[in-house]
Enzyme design. Structure first.
Site, PDB file in Angstrom:
ATOM      1  N   ARG A 179      27.866  22.515  39.219  1.00 12.23           N
ATOM      2  CA  ARG A 179      28.566  23.569  39.942  1.00 12.23           C
ATOM      3  C   ARG A 179      28.018  23.639  41.366  1.00 12.23           C
ATOM      4  NH1 ARG A 179      27.469  29.940  40.102  1.00 12.23           N
ATOM      5  NH2 ARG A 179      29.181  30.441  41.508  1.00 12.23           N
ATOM      6  N   HIS A 227      31.384  31.231  48.109  1.00 13.33           N
ATOM      7  CA  HIS A 227      30.033  31.677  47.780  1.00 13.33           C
ATOM      8  C   HIS A 227      29.407  32.289  49.037  1.00 13.33           C
ATOM      9  CE1 HIS A 227      26.619  31.054  44.719  1.00 13.33           C
ATOM     10  NE2 HIS A 227      26.151  31.843  45.666  1.00 13.33           N
ATOM     11  N   GLU A 244      30.157  36.304  42.544  1.00 19.34           N
ATOM     12  CA  GLU A 244      29.435  37.576  42.671  1.00 19.34           C
ATOM     13  C   GLU A 244      30.009  38.496  43.750  1.00 19.34           C
ATOM     14  OE1 GLU A 244      25.032  36.319  40.963  1.00 19.34           O
ATOM     15  OE2 GLU A 244      25.225  36.857  43.080  1.00 19.34           O
ATOM     16  N   ASN A 299      26.965  35.460  35.655  1.00 19.74           N
ATOM     17  CA  ASN A 299      25.656  35.248  36.267  1.00 19.74           C
ATOM     18  C   ASN A 299      24.738  36.376  35.804  1.00 19.74           C
ATOM     19  OD1 ASN A 299      27.100  33.318  37.644  1.00 19.74           O
ATOM     20  ND2 ASN A 299      26.816  34.200  39.668  1.00 19.74           N
ATOM     21  N   TYR A 303      20.585  37.853  35.759  1.00 20.84           N
ATOM     22  CA  TYR A 303      19.187  37.741  36.181  1.00 20.84           C
ATOM     23  C   TYR A 303      18.299  38.830  35.578  1.00 20.84           C
ATOM     24  CZ  TYR A 303      20.732  34.148  39.368  1.00 20.84           C
ATOM     25  OH  TYR A 303      21.273  32.997  39.875  1.00 20.84           O
ATOM     26  N   GLU A 334      25.245  31.162  36.220  1.00 21.23           N
ATOM     27  CA  GLU A 334      23.930  31.214  36.873  1.00 21.23           C
ATOM     28  C   GLU A 334      22.951  31.940  35.975  1.00 21.23           C
ATOM     29  OE1 GLU A 334      23.602  32.876  40.823  1.00 21.23           O
ATOM     30  OE2 GLU A 334      25.445  31.894  41.495  1.00 21.23           O
TER      31      GLU A 334
END
Length: 450
Positions: A76, A112, A157, A282, A284, A355
């Site tokens: 990606r 992005h 995002e 994504n 985190y 991600e």
């Protein structure tokens, strides 16, 4: 020994254009909002920028070969909109051919965060017309690369880009609009819908999006804390997924703030909510929220500080370990958010973890040539087990991409934070696979065959 994922599960690595390409002036490329942002004093750690980054533009062949040697199936990356605007589609011709030649599936992201500065000068994402310019840009790429690229991600995002760059001033374009930034979020969602329509019309394969998601927990049972956490989650999670997966905004406050209403909004939501082939997540870290307490200092809890006049404030998440970026390591949060998405959206498409990764201050190669990063290995192992738990709970997850393939320019954090499986020496730009790279390779090799 290794987490086990279902047969046919796809492994990959992720990057983005501004963070790795460099070559700021190649082929007449104009500036992006990040070139403008990094040129302002005090915006980025040590005054660094992405003009050279890790020079992937000139080193893409060897970088792709390194990525492929890890045994992943997917790569990606993202396109640079300013580069395309300057007419340099040829670089992506070469990159896509290299990716395919290495036996990888290219999974490009159309946007992005590197908006061309000329579009920002015309209003950026606060201007509805930017969404239509994005559709034109998408069509250029679909026509040029659609014969070889069969899996597309429209946006990355949108919540982070809207919050950090338009509501606050921590990222480009640093508008500081507070809740007045909601139209920027809607216009990105509209851009997604328009781009998906273009890709469908051109019949160039599967279409998805990459949204950041995370569990939001109230700090206590106080009804004010519960309400503050719910509003924060609606603004940061569901504002950017409900329109796509439900065809509506999560509450009237947000709906009233996006700057579009009536029949036009109905048409927008119909476009935005068109079915997708996959949904990128994504992840985190989770977030804990309370209603603001007078006189309490909330600075430094998150990567960015929430203004004191907002109706919610972050408090530290309880965890056993943090990354060197200060992010809480809570693998169970990935299982939780995947199950939440599955329960919230009966029509949730197959999920790809687009991600997931961690920044640790990895030292360069030692005398034996190794870059030891045992904490990253533990992180990836735990999060892949969390994915397996979500799958066991009934969530369809088809793939997992590590962020990131290589150490890179980490936005406002400059080059201080290292997320890569491949170490980059920023003095000579040499690459060295880390121990986590070899662990990931062996993990992939140990998976069941389809």
């Amino acid at each position: 020994m290794y987490p086990q994922l279902p047969a046919g599960f796809r492994f990959g690595m992720s990057t983005s254009a501004y963070q790795i390409e460099g070559a700021a002036d190649a082929a007449g490329k104009g500036p992006s909002i990040w070139d403008t942002f990094t040129a302002r004093p005090g915006t980025v750690v040590n005054g660094q920028d992405g003009r050279v980054a890790i020079d992937h533009y000139h080193r893409y062949e060897s970088d792709v070969a390194l990525i492929a040697a890890a045994g992943v199936q997917d790569y990606r990356f993202s396109f640079s909109w300013p580069r395309i605007l300057a007419g340099d589609v040829a670089f992506y011709d070469r990159l896509v051919d290299a990716v395919l030649g290495a036996g990888l599936r290219p999974v490009p992201t159309l946007y992005h965060w590197d908006l061309p500065q000329e579009l920002e000068d015309a209003g950026g994402w606060m201007n509805r017309d930017t969404a239509y310019r994005f559709a034109d840009y998408t069509d250029t790429l679909a026509l040029r690369l659609g014969d070889r690229v069969r899996h597309w991600i429209t946006m990355n995002e949108m919540n982070v880009h809207t919050l950090y760059g338009y509501a606050l001033t921590d990222h480009a374009p640093a508008r500081g609009l507070g809740l007045g930034a909601l139209p920027a979020g809607h216009h990105q969602l509209l851009a997604h819908g328009l781009a998906a329509q273009v890709l469908r019309t051109r019949a160039v394969g599967s279409v998805g999006i990459a949204n950041q998601h995370f569990p939001v927990t109230p700090a206590g049972d106080d009804p004010a804390d519960v309400a503050a956490a719910a509003l924060f989650s609606e603004l940061t999670n569901w504002t950017f997924s409900d329109p796509i997966l439900r065809g509506e905004y999560p509450n009237e406050l947000i709906r009233a703030g996006i700057g579009t209403s009536g029949a036009r909004l109905d048409r927008d939501l119909e476009l935005i909510g068109a079915p997708l082939d996959f949904y990128g997540v994504n992840y985190y870290e989770p977030t804990m929220i309370e209603a603001p307490r007078a006189g309490k200092d909330y600075r430094g809890v998150l990567e960015v500080d929430i203004p004191s006049d907002m109706p919610f404030s972050p408090v530290p998440v309880k965890c056993d370990e943090r990354t060197d970026f200060g992010w809480a390591i809570v693998p169970s949060g990935l299982t939780e958010i995947l199950v939440t998405l599955h329960e919230r959206y009966p029509n949730l498409p197959p999920v790809i973890i687009t991600e997931n990764g961690a920044s640790f201050h990895d030292a360069g190669p030692g005398p034996d040539g190794r870059v030891a990063d045992p904490r990253r290995i533990r992180y990836l192992d735990a999060h892949l087990r969390a994915v397996a738990e979500a799958i066991a709970a009934g969530v369809r997850v088809d793939g997992y991409y590590v962020w990131s393939a290589l150490d890179n320019f980490e936005w406002a954090a400059g080059y201080e934070q290292r997320f890569g499986l491949i170490h980059v020496d920023y003095t000579d730009l040499s690459r060295t696979p880390k121990d986590s790279y070899y662990w990931y390779r062996d993990l992939i090799a140990a998976q069941p065959r389809s």
